[in-house]
Structure formats: C-alpha cells, structure tokens
Design a protein around this motif. Structure first.
Motif, PDB file in Angstrom:
ATOM      1  N   TRP A  79       0.836  -1.201   0.000  1.00 40.20           N
ATOM      2  CA  TRP A  79       0.000   0.000   0.000  1.00 40.20           C
ATOM      3  C   TRP A  79       0.867   1.246   0.000  1.00 40.20           C
ATOM      4  O   TRP A  79       0.585   2.226  -0.682  1.00 40.20           O
ATOM      5  CB  TRP A  79      -0.926   0.003   1.210  1.00 40.20           C
ATOM      6  N   SER A  80       1.934   1.214   0.811  1.00 39.95           N
ATOM      7  CA  SER A  80       2.821   2.383   0.870  1.00 39.95           C
ATOM      8  C   SER A  80       3.449   2.639  -0.481  1.00 39.95           C
ATOM      9  O   SER A  80       3.580   3.783  -0.920  1.00 39.95           O
ATOM     10  CB  SER A  80       3.926   2.138   1.904  1.00 39.95           C
ATOM     11  N   GLY A  81       3.860   1.557  -1.151  1.00 43.21           N
ATOM     12  CA  GLY A  81       4.486   1.703  -2.454  1.00 43.21           C
ATOM     13  C   GLY A  81       3.529   2.179  -3.528  1.00 43.21           C
ATOM     14  O   GLY A  81       3.968   2.707  -4.551  1.00 43.21           O
ATOM     15  N   SER A  82       2.225   2.016  -3.301  1.00 42.00           N
ATOM     16  CA  SER A  82       1.240   2.463  -4.290  1.00 42.00           C
ATOM     17  C   SER A  82       1.029   3.967  -4.272  1.00 42.00           C
ATOM     18  O   SER A  82       0.314   4.503  -5.113  1.00 42.00           O
ATOM     19  CB  SER A  82      -0.103   1.767  -4.039  1.00 42.00           C
ATOM     20  N   GLY A  83       1.613   4.635  -3.280  1.00 41.68           N
ATOM     21  CA  GLY A  83       1.446   6.084  -3.167  1.00 41.68           C
ATOM     22  C   GLY A  83       0.558   6.495  -2.024  1.00 41.68           C
ATOM     23  O   GLY A  83       0.357   7.691  -1.786  1.00 41.68           O
ATOM     24  N   ALA A  84       0.025   5.531  -1.263  1.00 41.62           N
ATOM     25  CA  ALA A  84      -0.864   5.856  -0.149  1.00 41.62           C
ATOM     26  C   ALA A  84      -0.132   6.641   0.935  1.00 41.62           C
ATOM     27  O   ALA A  84      -0.704   7.530   1.569  1.00 41.62           O
ATOM     28  CB  ALA A  84      -1.467   4.585   0.438  1.00 41.62           C
ATOM     29  N   ALA A 127      18.732  12.084   8.558  1.00 38.52           N
ATOM     30  CA  ALA A 127      18.652  10.681   8.963  1.00 38.52           C
ATOM     31  C   ALA A 127      18.196   9.782   7.824  1.00 38.52           C
ATOM     32  O   ALA A 127      18.072   8.562   8.002  1.00 38.52           O
ATOM     33  CB  ALA A 127      17.708  10.532  10.152  1.00 38.52           C
ATOM     34  N   GLY A 128      17.935  10.380   6.656  1.00 38.76           N
ATOM     35  CA  GLY A 128      17.544   9.598   5.491  1.00 38.76           C
ATOM     36  C   GLY A 128      16.068   9.271   5.419  1.00 38.76           C
ATOM     37  O   GLY A 128      15.656   8.384   4.665  1.00 38.76           O
ATOM     38  N   ILE A 129      15.237   9.988   6.199  1.00 39.80           N
ATOM     39  CA  ILE A 129      13.794   9.748   6.195  1.00 39.80           C
ATOM     40  C   ILE A 129      13.132  10.798   5.317  1.00 39.80           C
ATOM     41  O   ILE A 129      13.254  11.995   5.574  1.00 39.80           O
ATOM     42  CB  ILE A 129      13.222   9.812   7.628  1.00 39.80           C
ATOM     43  N   SER A 130      12.441  10.357   4.293  1.00 42.17           N
ATOM     44  CA  SER A 130      11.757  11.281   3.388  1.00 42.17           C
ATOM     45  C   SER A 130      10.255  11.058   3.469  1.00 42.17           C
ATOM     46  O   SER A 130       9.790   9.997   3.891  1.00 42.17           O
ATOM     47  CB  SER A 130      12.250  11.095   1.950  1.00 42.17           C
ATOM     48  N   VAL A 131       9.503  12.052   3.051  1.00 44.76           N
ATOM     49  CA  VAL A 131       8.043  12.007   3.166  1.00 44.76           C
ATOM     50  C   VAL A 131       7.460  11.089   2.111  1.00 44.76           C
ATOM     51  O   VAL A 131       7.686  11.281   0.908  1.00 44.76           O
ATOM     52  CB  VAL A 131       7.450  13.427   3.010  1.00 44.76           C
ATOM     53  N   GLY A 132       6.705  10.078   2.559  1.00 41.85           N
ATOM     54  CA  GLY A 132       5.919   9.257   1.651  1.00 41.85           C
ATOM     55  C   GLY A 132       6.630   8.090   0.997  1.00 41.85           C
ATOM     56  O   GLY A 132       5.979   7.269   0.359  1.00 41.85           O
ATOM     57  N   ASN A 133       7.949   7.976   1.137  1.00 37.66           N
ATOM     58  CA  ASN A 133       8.662   6.875   0.494  1.00 37.66           C
ATOM     59  C   ASN A 133       8.584   5.607   1.346  1.00 37.66           C
ATOM     60  O   ASN A 133       8.407   5.668   2.564  1.00 37.66           O
ATOM     61  CB  ASN A 133      10.133   7.243   0.275  1.00 37.66           C
ATOM     62  N   VAL A 134       8.719   4.456   0.698  1.00 34.56           N
ATOM     63  CA  VAL A 134       8.716   3.182   1.416  1.00 34.56           C
ATOM     64  C   VAL A 134      10.053   3.021   2.130  1.00 34.56           C
ATOM     65  O   VAL A 134      11.119   3.204   1.529  1.00 34.56           O
ATOM     66  CB  VAL A 134       8.481   2.009   0.445  1.00 34.56           C
ATOM     67  N   SER A 135      10.001   2.692   3.417  1.00 37.23           N
ATOM     68  CA  SER A 135      11.213   2.548   4.218  1.00 37.23           C
ATOM     69  C   SER A 135      11.623   1.077   4.286  1.00 37.23           C
ATOM     70  O   SER A 135      10.785   0.190   4.459  1.00 37.23           O
ATOM     71  CB  SER A 135      10.969   3.078   5.636  1.00 37.23           C
ATOM     72  N   SER A 136      12.909   0.829   4.151  1.00 39.09           N
ATOM     73  CA  SER A 136      13.419  -0.540   4.252  1.00 39.09           C
ATOM     74  C   SER A 136      13.609  -0.971   5.700  1.00 39.09           C
ATOM     75  O   SER A 136      13.755  -2.166   5.977  1.00 39.09           O
ATOM     76  CB  SER A 136      14.745  -0.662   3.486  1.00 39.09           C
ATOM     77  N   HIS A 137      13.644  -0.021   6.617  1.00 48.58           N
ATOM     78  CA  HIS A 137      13.734  -0.333   8.066  1.00 48.58           C
ATOM     79  C   HIS A 137      12.754   0.582   8.786  1.00 48.58           C
ATOM     80  O   HIS A 137      13.141   1.544   9.448  1.00 48.58           O
ATOM     81  CB  HIS A 137      15.164  -0.155   8.577  1.00 48.58           C
ATOM     82  N   ASP A 170      12.999   3.757  11.654  1.00 51.27           N
ATOM     83  CA  ASP A 170      12.647   5.123  11.246  1.00 51.27           C
ATOM     84  C   ASP A 170      11.558   5.720  12.133  1.00 51.27           C
ATOM     85  O   ASP A 170      11.602   6.908  12.470  1.00 51.27           O
ATOM     86  CB  ASP A 170      12.190   5.134   9.783  1.00 51.27           C
ATOM     87  N   ILE A 171      10.583   4.909  12.527  1.00 53.87           N
ATOM     88  CA  ILE A 171       9.510   5.438  13.367  1.00 53.87           C
ATOM     89  C   ILE A 171      10.047   5.809  14.745  1.00 53.87           C
ATOM     90  O   ILE A 171       9.596   6.779  15.369  1.00 53.87           O
ATOM     91  CB  ILE A 171       8.339   4.430  13.469  1.00 53.87           C
ATOM     92  N   VAL A 172      11.040   5.072  15.228  1.00 52.31           N
ATOM     93  CA  VAL A 172      11.673   5.420  16.508  1.00 52.31           C
ATOM     94  C   VAL A 172      12.440   6.734  16.370  1.00 52.31           C
ATOM     95  O   VAL A 172      12.405   7.601  17.261  1.00 52.31           O
ATOM     96  CB  VAL A 172      12.612   4.283  16.967  1.00 52.31           C
ATOM     97  N   ILE A 173      13.127   6.917  15.237  1.00 51.01           N
ATOM     98  CA  ILE A 173      13.873   8.159  15.000  1.00 51.01           C
ATOM     99  C   ILE A 173      12.920   9.350  14.937  1.00 51.01           C
ATOM    100  O   ILE A 173      13.181  10.405  15.532  1.00 51.01           O
ATOM    101  CB  ILE A 173      14.698   8.057  13.699  1.00 51.01           C
ATOM    102  N   VAL A 174      11.790   9.182  14.227  1.00 47.24           N
ATOM    103  CA  VAL A 174      10.811  10.264  14.137  1.00 47.24           C
ATOM    104  C   VAL A 174      10.261  10.597  15.518  1.00 47.24           C
ATOM    105  O   VAL A 174      10.126  11.773  15.884  1.00 47.24           O
ATOM    106  CB  VAL A 174       9.657   9.877  13.177  1.00 47.24           C
ATOM    107  N   GLY A 175       9.951   9.566  16.311  1.00 48.69           N
ATOM    108  CA  GLY A 175       9.433   9.801  17.661  1.00 48.69           C
ATOM    109  C   GLY A 175      10.433  10.515  18.555  1.00 48.69           C
ATOM    110  O   GLY A 175      10.065  11.447  19.278  1.00 48.69           O
ATOM    111  N   ALA A 176      11.693  10.110  18.469  1.00 49.43           N
ATOM    112  CA  ALA A 176      12.709  10.765  19.287  1.00 49.43           C
ATOM    113  C   ALA A 176      12.954  12.199  18.858  1.00 49.43           C
ATOM    114  O   ALA A 176      13.129  13.100  19.696  1.00 49.43           O
ATOM    115  CB  ALA A 176      14.027   9.959  19.193  1.00 49.43           C
TER     116      ALA A 176
END
Length: 279
Positions: free
Chosen positions: A123-128, A250-260, A264-270
């Motif tokens: 779903w993430s890769g579809s652009g959602a 940190a290499g986190i971009s908006v809307g892209n599919v993350s391989s880890h 990444d969600i822990v980094i965003v939270g911190a």
C-alpha cells in the motif's frame, strides 16, 4: 434537520463526483488515506465539537438581543455570556492551532511509516503514504471547520441555517471545479482529491469565520482573530525546520517506502520530543 439532510445530499454528491472524476486506483488510495487520516478527527475532534455545540447553545440561549426586547436584564449582565463565549471560543481555536502545528510538523513523516506498518509496504508503495502525508496538512482544516461550524449551529437562526446550507451547495460546486482541475487537467490522482477537499473545507471555514465575526459584532463584542496566533510563533517555525532537517539528514523522506520502518519510526518519535516539549 433540514441542514442535516442537505449535508447528507452534498456528501453523497461529492462521493458520486469523486467516482466520476477519478479512477478506481486513486479512489482506493484516497479511501485508505482518508480512513486512517480522519481517525484523529473522529476520536478527538468530533467529541470536542459535540461538547462545544452543547456548551455554546446553553451559554448563549438568552442573547443580548432577546434580553433587550424583554427589558428585564441589565445590559452589562446580558453581555456577560457573549464575552465568555468569545473567550472560550478563542481559547479552543488557539488550542487547535497549537495542535495543528504538531500535526503539520510531525504527521507527514510519521503517518506514512505507520501506514506501512499497519497496511503493509505494498500500500505504501502504491502512493498511499505520500497521499496520507498530504492529508496531514488537511487535518487542521477539518479541526478548525468542525468547531467553527459547531458554534454557528449553536447560535444561528433558522434563516441563517438555510443560508449556510445554500452556501454549502456553492462550496460543493467549488469542490467539483477543483476536483476536475486536479484530476482531469493536472492529473494529480489521489492527492488531487485531498487538495479539492481542502479547498472546499477552506471555503466553509471562511464563511463560518465571517459569521462568527458578524455575530459578536452585532452583540457589541469584537472577536480578534489575531489572538489565535500562538505566542512564540517564530520558535515553532524554527523548531519545525530543525525537525525536518534532522529527519532529512537521517535519510527519512516524506511518503517513500522505508526498508527499516521500525527504526525510522523510533527516529521520528525521538526527534519529535523536543518539538512537543517546545510546544
């Protein structure tokens, strides 16, 4: 009751319009983004809207105008509920503005990662994920419109309610035009549906704000919209810029599919903790 019927018809009309203008893929992506993105509105904003509607209805049930007609109440005492309503509405809207700063600054990065965890990378890769990131910018409009329309429905007369319903029809036409331009001319897909809904919601907010200003003015009270701007706005802007810069590094971009995704969600939270602390 009549306004509820009009709202229902307009909502169904908007749904019908979306099915005509957009392809099934865009409809599916938008449906997922809308269902997840509106969770905050349904769980947090909607109960507040219902409570505020009841509160303002009770507070302003005897308006200064009716008190003047009966001439049974002192003018100062009659204005007290209106002053209280202005203070409480300003405080509520300012709280929404503060919450909106957090949603706009953190949401576009966190929401797509959460969707990837819940709905899967397909779903993430579809652009959602990218559409949901844009939907986070639409959530503040939902919040402000909800409480503004709640106040309008609390104090509006029958003729004013009918006038509002007519304007909603006009705003649905604006939605149709924006949807046609976004989907058929600019070919923006599901993101175009978010933009079209944002334009519709912005029109409704402007109408409600004009009504609120007129209501308080005719009751001898001035509603100052500048008071809704949070103190230290420059700090919030700098904090948001610092947050976005940190996440980009940190290499986190908006809307892209993350391989880890969990990392990444822990980094965003911190990274979001200082922003929330600043708020």
């Amino acid at each position: 009751m009549s306004q509820s019927l009009v709202k229902h018809l307009l909502t169904q009309g908007d749904t019908f319009l979306v099915s005509i203008l957009s392809d099934p893929r865009s409809q599916g992506i938008y449906a997922l983004a809308n269902n997840y993105g509106s969770l905050l509105a349904r769980l947090v904003f909607q109960p507040i809207e219902e409570s505020s509607r009841n509160y303002f209805s009770k507070l302003l049930s005897s308006s200064p105008a009716s008190a003047k007609e009966g001439k049974t109440q002192d003018e100062t005492a009659a204005k007290t509920p209106v002053h209280q309503a202005r203070t409480d509405l300003q405080m509520l809207l300012k709280s929404y503005v503060l919450l909106s700063v957090l949603v706009v600054s953190i949401g576009p990065y966190a929401a797509p990662l959460l969707v990837q965890i819940v709905a899967g990378s397909r779903w993430s890769g579809s652009g959602a994920g990218a559409v949901l990131a844009r939907y986070c910018l639409y959530i503040p409009l939902l919040a402000v419109n909800g409480v503004a329309e709640a106040f309008v429905s609390s104090v509006a007369t029958k003729s004013e309610v009918h006038r509002q319903s007519l304007w909603m029809g006009v705003f649905s036409l604006a939605f149709a035009i924006a949807g046609f331009v976004s989907l058929r001319i600019l070919d923006l897909g599901a993101a175009g549906l978010v933009y079209a809904n944002a334009i519709n919601m912005l029109c409704r907010i402007i109408w409600s704000c004009a009504f609120i200003s007129h209501y308080f003015r005719r009751n001898g009270v001035e509603f100052v919209w500048g008071g809704l701007v949070p103190n230290g706005t420059a700090l919030y802007v700098l904090g948001t810029a610092a947050l976005w810069g940190t996440l980009s590094r940190a290499g986190i971009s908006v809307g892209n599919v993350s391989s880890h995704v969990f990392k990444d969600i822990v980094i965003v939270g911190a990274a979001a903790v200082p922003c929330v602390g600043l708020m």
